[in-house]
Design a protein around this motif. Structure first.
Motif, PDB file in Angstrom:
ATOM      1  N   THR A   1       1.000  -1.370  -0.151  1.00 49.90           N
ATOM      2  CA  THR A   1       0.414  -0.193   0.076  1.00 49.90           C
ATOM      3  C   THR A   1       1.032   1.207   0.010  1.00 49.90           C
ATOM      4  O   THR A   1       2.079   1.356   0.545  1.00 49.90           O
TER       5      THR A   1
ATOM      6  N   ARG B   1       2.917   3.147   1.465  1.00 53.29           N
ATOM      7  CA  ARG B   1       3.503   3.704   3.356  1.00 53.29           C
ATOM      8  C   ARG B   1       4.233   4.114   2.997  1.00 53.29           C
ATOM      9  O   ARG B   1       5.506   4.157   2.529  1.00 53.29           O
TER      10      ARG B   1
ATOM     11  N   LEU C   1       0.578   4.950   6.549  1.00 54.66           N
ATOM     12  CA  LEU C   1      -0.261   4.904   5.045  1.00 54.66           C
ATOM     13  C   LEU C   1      -0.681   6.115   4.665  1.00 54.66           C
ATOM     14  O   LEU C   1      -1.386   7.323   5.520  1.00 54.66           O
TER      15      LEU C   1
ATOM     16  N   LYS D   1      -5.760   7.792   1.890  1.00 56.53           N
ATOM     17  CA  LYS D   1      -6.671   6.806   2.533  1.00 56.53           C
ATOM     18  C   LYS D   1      -7.461   7.140   1.925  1.00 56.53           C
ATOM     19  O   LYS D   1      -8.108   8.634   1.677  1.00 56.53           O
TER      20      LYS D   1
ATOM     21  N   ALA E   1      -6.691   2.314   2.426  1.00 54.50           N
ATOM     22  CA  ALA E   1      -5.837   2.894   1.316  1.00 54.50           C
ATOM     23  C   ALA E   1      -6.361   2.653  -0.230  1.00 54.50           C
ATOM     24  O   ALA E   1      -7.206   1.699  -0.418  1.00 54.50           O
TER      25      ALA E   1
END
Length: 141
Positions: free
Chosen positions: A27, A29, A34, A37, A128
């Motif tokens: 994802t 990150r 993260l 979103k 995500a």
């Protein structure tokens, strides 16, 4: 990205078999945080999601590179899977996934383009917007 991607559960970031490296889903990150979103919306310009897609692709590529010896390089992408957490009305999955393909092509060259699947899903870990998994080809130089 200053640190390599760290698994968020009981799995490894990547696994090598011969000259192939399979990555886990990555994802967007950075240092474990993260950075993006929420679901992808059809009312938002695709370019708004480019940084998220590229960061996820960067993490996948970094995970593959962690398993290389000093005399090796990622020579190509065999396959790429792009999961998109999208609202039901979103239909531009392939165009959004092109950001990942273009990023990998810039990083690796023309062999950075491989087979690809783009899949719309209801949600992804941590909320995500995108998750990317790839199979990289390792070459000796």
């Amino acid at each position: 990205m200053t640190h390599p991607p760290v698994p968020q559960g009981n799995y490894v970031a990547a696994k090598r078999h011969g000259d192939l490296v399979h990555t886990s889903g990555m994802t967007p990150r950075d240092n474990g945080v993260l950075m993006f979103k929420g679901a992808v919306s059809p009312g938002v310009p695709l370019e708004s999601y480019q940084a998220a897609v590229e960061l996820a692709a960067k993490n996948a590529l970094a995970s593959a590179r962690l398993l290389m010896a000093p005399h090796e390089k990622v020579a190509g992408v065999l396959s790429l899977t792009v999961y998109i957490a999208a609202e039901p009305e979103f239909t531009a999955h392939a165009s959004l996934a092109d950001f990942a393909s273009t990023y990998l092509q810039r990083e690796i060259g023309d062999d950075g383009i491989g087979c690809r699947a783009t899949i719309g899903v209801a949600n992804l870990p941590g909320n995500a917007p995108v998750e990317i998994q790839l199979v990289a080809i390792i070459a000796h130089f």
